[in-house]
Write a protein that holds these residues in place. Structure first.
Motif, PDB file in Angstrom:
ATOM      1  N   VAL A 121       0.824  -1.207   0.000  1.00 50.65           N
ATOM      2  CA  VAL A 121       0.000   0.000   0.000  1.00 50.65           C
ATOM      3  C   VAL A 121       0.857   1.255   0.000  1.00 50.65           C
ATOM      4  N   ASN A 122       1.834   1.305   0.897  1.00 51.88           N
ATOM      5  CA  ASN A 122       2.634   2.528   1.015  1.00 51.88           C
ATOM      6  C   ASN A 122       3.460   2.781  -0.230  1.00 51.88           C
ATOM      7  N   ALA A 123       4.068   1.738  -0.780  1.00 53.10           N
ATOM      8  CA  ALA A 123       4.913   1.930  -1.962  1.00 53.10           C
ATOM      9  C   ALA A 123       4.100   2.452  -3.140  1.00 53.10           C
ATOM     10  N   TYR A 124       2.948   1.853  -3.395  1.00 53.79           N
ATOM     11  CA  TYR A 124       2.157   2.326  -4.527  1.00 53.79           C
ATOM     12  C   TYR A 124       1.517   3.682  -4.249  1.00 53.79           C
ATOM     13  N   GLN A 125       1.280   3.993  -2.986  1.00 54.99           N
ATOM     14  CA  GLN A 125       0.801   5.335  -2.644  1.00 54.99           C
ATOM     15  C   GLN A 125       1.874   6.374  -2.972  1.00 54.99           C
ATOM     16  N   VAL A 126       3.121   6.090  -2.582  1.00 56.72           N
ATOM     17  CA  VAL A 126       4.222   6.999  -2.895  1.00 56.72           C
ATOM     18  C   VAL A 126       4.410   7.101  -4.405  1.00 56.72           C
ATOM     19  N   ILE A 127       4.359   5.979  -5.096  1.00 58.95           N
ATOM     20  CA  ILE A 127       4.516   5.974  -6.557  1.00 58.95           C
ATOM     21  C   ILE A 127       3.423   6.803  -7.214  1.00 58.95           C
ATOM     22  N   ASN A 128       2.193   6.684  -6.729  1.00 56.92           N
ATOM     23  CA  ASN A 128       1.098   7.466  -7.303  1.00 56.92           C
ATOM     24  C   ASN A 128       1.342   8.957  -7.142  1.00 56.92           C
ATOM     25  N   ARG A 129       1.819   9.352  -5.985  1.00 59.58           N
ATOM     26  CA  ARG A 129       2.092  10.778  -5.760  1.00 59.58           C
ATOM     27  C   ARG A 129       3.250  11.260  -6.623  1.00 59.58           C
ATOM     28  N   VAL A 130       4.257  10.410  -6.789  1.00 57.87           N
ATOM     29  CA  VAL A 130       5.346  10.744  -7.706  1.00 57.87           C
ATOM     30  C   VAL A 130       4.806  10.962  -9.111  1.00 57.87           C
ATOM     31  N   ASN A 131       3.975  10.041  -9.572  1.00 55.56           N
ATOM     32  CA  ASN A 131       3.462  10.138 -10.932  1.00 55.56           C
ATOM     33  C   ASN A 131       2.612  11.380 -11.136  1.00 55.56           C
ATOM     34  N   ARG A 132       1.860  11.780 -10.120  1.00 57.68           N
ATOM     35  CA  ARG A 132       1.035  12.990 -10.233  1.00 57.68           C
ATOM     36  C   ARG A 132       1.895  14.243 -10.408  1.00 57.68           C
ATOM     37  N   VAL A 133       2.996  14.289  -9.683  1.00 54.05           N
ATOM     38  CA  VAL A 133       3.875  15.444  -9.836  1.00 54.05           C
ATOM     39  C   VAL A 133       4.575  15.403 -11.198  1.00 54.05           C
ATOM     40  N   LEU A 134       5.033  14.233 -11.588  1.00 58.79           N
ATOM     41  CA  LEU A 134       5.721  14.108 -12.885  1.00 58.79           C
ATOM     42  C   LEU A 134       4.813  14.506 -14.043  1.00 58.79           C
ATOM     43  N   GLU A 135       3.528  14.195 -13.937  1.00 58.32           N
ATOM     44  CA  GLU A 135       2.607  14.494 -15.033  1.00 58.32           C
ATOM     45  C   GLU A 135       2.353  15.987 -15.205  1.00 58.32           C
ATOM     46  N   GLY A 136       2.648  16.773 -14.185  1.00 61.69           N
ATOM     47  CA  GLY A 136       2.405  18.204 -14.311  1.00 61.69           C
ATOM     48  C   GLY A 136       3.645  19.072 -14.279  1.00 61.69           C
ATOM     49  N   ILE A 137       4.807  18.471 -13.989  1.00 61.93           N
ATOM     50  CA  ILE A 137       5.985  19.291 -13.725  1.00 61.93           C
ATOM     51  C   ILE A 137       6.461  20.057 -14.953  1.00 61.93           C
ATOM     52  N   ASP A 138       6.256  19.525 -16.142  1.00 57.27           N
ATOM     53  CA  ASP A 138       6.746  20.203 -17.338  1.00 57.27           C
ATOM     54  C   ASP A 138       6.023  21.516 -17.607  1.00 57.27           C
ATOM     55  N   LYS A 139       4.816  21.681 -17.059  1.00 55.11           N
ATOM     56  CA  LYS A 139       4.064  22.921 -17.282  1.00 55.11           C
ATOM     57  C   LYS A 139       4.485  24.044 -16.335  1.00 55.11           C
ATOM     58  N   VAL A 140       5.355  23.743 -15.367  1.00 57.74           N
ATOM     59  CA  VAL A 140       5.773  24.765 -14.402  1.00 57.74           C
ATOM     60  C   VAL A 140       6.620  25.819 -15.104  1.00 57.74           C
ATOM     61  N   PRO A 141       6.251  27.098 -15.010  1.00 59.81           N
ATOM     62  CA  PRO A 141       7.040  28.143 -15.669  1.00 59.81           C
ATOM     63  C   PRO A 141       8.367  28.373 -14.961  1.00 59.81           C
ATOM     64  N   VAL A 142       9.414  28.589 -15.738  1.00 62.98           N
ATOM     65  CA  VAL A 142      10.731  28.886 -15.173  1.00 62.98           C
ATOM     66  C   VAL A 142      11.289  30.128 -15.855  1.00 62.98           C
ATOM     67  N   PRO A 143      11.914  31.030 -15.088  1.00 62.97           N
ATOM     68  CA  PRO A 143      12.360  32.299 -15.661  1.00 62.97           C
ATOM     69  C   PRO A 143      13.704  32.236 -16.371  1.00 62.97           C
ATOM     70  N   ASP A 144      14.529  31.225 -16.055  1.00 57.05           N
ATOM     71  CA  ASP A 144      15.874  31.221 -16.621  1.00 57.05           C
ATOM     72  C   ASP A 144      16.443  29.805 -16.626  1.00 57.05           C
ATOM     73  N   ALA A 145      17.669  29.686 -17.122  1.00 61.07           N
ATOM     74  CA  ALA A 145      18.302  28.375 -17.258  1.00 61.07           C
ATOM     75  C   ALA A 145      18.545  27.719 -15.901  1.00 61.07           C
TER      76      ALA A 145
END
Length: 470
Positions: free
Chosen positions: A109-133
């Protein structure tokens, strides 16, 4: 639906904030019916994404696997008052557990719970705006951390629930989950397919992650250590030796003066990566061995383990164990596991050391020996012993079997109660042999292998077959 136990335990994903260096809960976001997370709050800045990543670390309960790794094996003896409603992990110790027992389901339960939360962040992280290199580099590092955590948690699931102890390409592993959708009903991939997905995440993480030295985060040394451990289990000896060596070159072994302070959190000598635990953590690592409220010692160190040390010369003995006459007076076993004893006002509470340099020396020694480099393997073993034993003189080993046994014995002495012993025996298809009372569990026996949790088998027919005999 994928991992029924997961669905029942996830109502959202946790966002945590840092306060005075510690993790504390902030809020929970609901899962939407479409299995899509609204990123309007999380993905607006790197700061909020970083808080989400910290939430992943806070939810990561390595102690569940530690309990199996020690209690199933020959490291400990069950406490004399560990019975009935006042007990803990009794059936796990007695090799008479059921697939619905909490000790069996908790790591899943705990491992797949952590994996699910990882996947949720990974699925949205590319849309995060960044100002510079520089900010883009930071974002990529966070992505690398998440990929490394996903790989680590899947590897723990493999160690616990794989259908074979020894690596076999056609044996059944566990689902490798890379999406946050919880409506899937995945089947069990073969070991070779599972390891390919695991390796893909590790390789991607190594390409993205930087070389910071924060031991409470998955940085480059930690991912190298993970790669070494995975390669050892898969029998990729050259890779195991190479990546263990990368860590050894960066993180020296603790001196004899430093070593006791590792276990009281006074220092981070030779600690590559640790999980920070606080009073807010749901499980303290020392809770596995003792109930701090009732005073019941659930488990004591096995006499087999205690007798393996030179008590006068080995710094590990007094660092790992204690003797409490008050327990004996109370009708309990007086020998104490003190590796995670905590401190006054915070009993059983210490940070969880996930990777240490000592393990890397032992991985490299075993991998070198399996690569027909006996002299180099012996040198690594002798170096570790020189750091642990007073006035130790390097030894020569007459043949490969003698040296392999010495390495495995050193793993037994160096790594007890850190989630290794059962898995070491399992990956080598060795019996579990206890001495007091005498008992042996052979690799052919039903209880040598953990089952997939029963609730998951019922909910997801595609995950069948369960492990042999279950």
């Amino acid at each position: 639906m994928i991992l029924n136990l997961l669905k029942r335990n996830i109502a959202g994903w946790m966002v945590v904030t840092m306060a005075t260096g510690f993790f504390s809960c902030n809020k929970m976001l609901d899962i939407k019916p479409t299995d899509q997370v609204d990123g309007s709050e999380i993905f607006t800045s790197l700061g909020t994404v970083n808080k989400a990543v910290l939430g992943v670390y806070a939810d990561w309960e390595a102690a569940y696997t530690w309990r199996i790794g020690s209690v199933m094996a020959d490291e400990c003896s069950i406490g004399l008052k560990n019975n009935g409603v006042n007990g803990s992990a009794q059936q796990l110790y007695r090799w008479s557990y059921a697939s619905g027992d909490p000790e069996i389901s908790a790591p899943w339960v705990n491992a797949y719970q952590v994996i699910n939360r990882v996947n949720r962040v990974l699925e949205g992280i590319d849309k995060v705006p960044v100002p510079d290199a520089a900010a883009e580099q930071e974002k990529q590092h966070l992505k690398g951390e998440l990929l490394a955590i996903r790989a680590f948690e899947h590897f723990e699931l493999y160690r616990n629930y794989g259908s074979s102890g020894k690596y076999q390409v056609s044996a059944l592993a566990v689902p490798y989950v890379t999406t946050s959708a919880i409506s899937n009903k995945p089947g069990r991939p073969s070991y070779v397919t599972f390891m390919a997905a695991l390796q893909q995440d590790i390789t991607a993480a190594l390409a993205l992650i930087d070389d910071n030295k924060e031991v409470s985060r998955m940085h480059l040394n930690a991912v190298n250590a993970l790669q070494a451990r995975v390669a050892l289990y898969a029998g990729n000896w050259a890779t195991a030796a190479t990546y263990a060596g990368k860590v050894i070159d960066k993180v020296p072994l603790a001196t004899r003066d430093e070593f006791p302070g590792i276990w009281t959190d006074r220092n981070n000598a030779e600690v590559i990566f640790k999980l920070t635990r606080t009073n807010a953590s749901p499980m303290r690592p020392g809770d596995i061995w003792k109930n701090a409220t009732t005073g019941i010692a659930y488990f004591a160190p096995a006499q087999k383990l205690l007798s393996a040390y030179n008590r006068d010369l080995d710094i590990r003995y007094d660092s790992y164990f204690d003797y409490d006459p008050a327990l004996e007076k109370d009708g309990q076993l007086p020998d104490v596991i003190k590796k995670y004893a905590g401190s006054t006002g915070a009993e059983n509470l210490n940070d969880i050391k996930v990777f240490r340099t000592a393990e890397m020396y032992l991985i490299r020694a075993e991998a070198l020996l399996q690569s027909n480099k006996r002299g180099e393997a012996a040198a690594d073993l002798n170096i570790l012993r020189q750091h642990r034993l007073l006035d130790y003189e390097p030894q020569n080993f007459r043949d490969v079997p003698q040296l392999l046994q010495a390495i495995l014995t050193e793993r037994f002495k160096e790594l007890p109660f850190e989630g290794h012993r059962y898995y070491d025996l399992k990956r080598l298809l060795l019996p579990i042999e206890r001495d007091q009372p005498a008992a042996t569990l052979h690799p052919q026996a039903l209880f040598y292998y953990l089952p997939i949790p029963q609730a998951e088998i019922i909910a997801n027919p595609n995950i069948r077959p369960n492990n042999p005999g279950w």
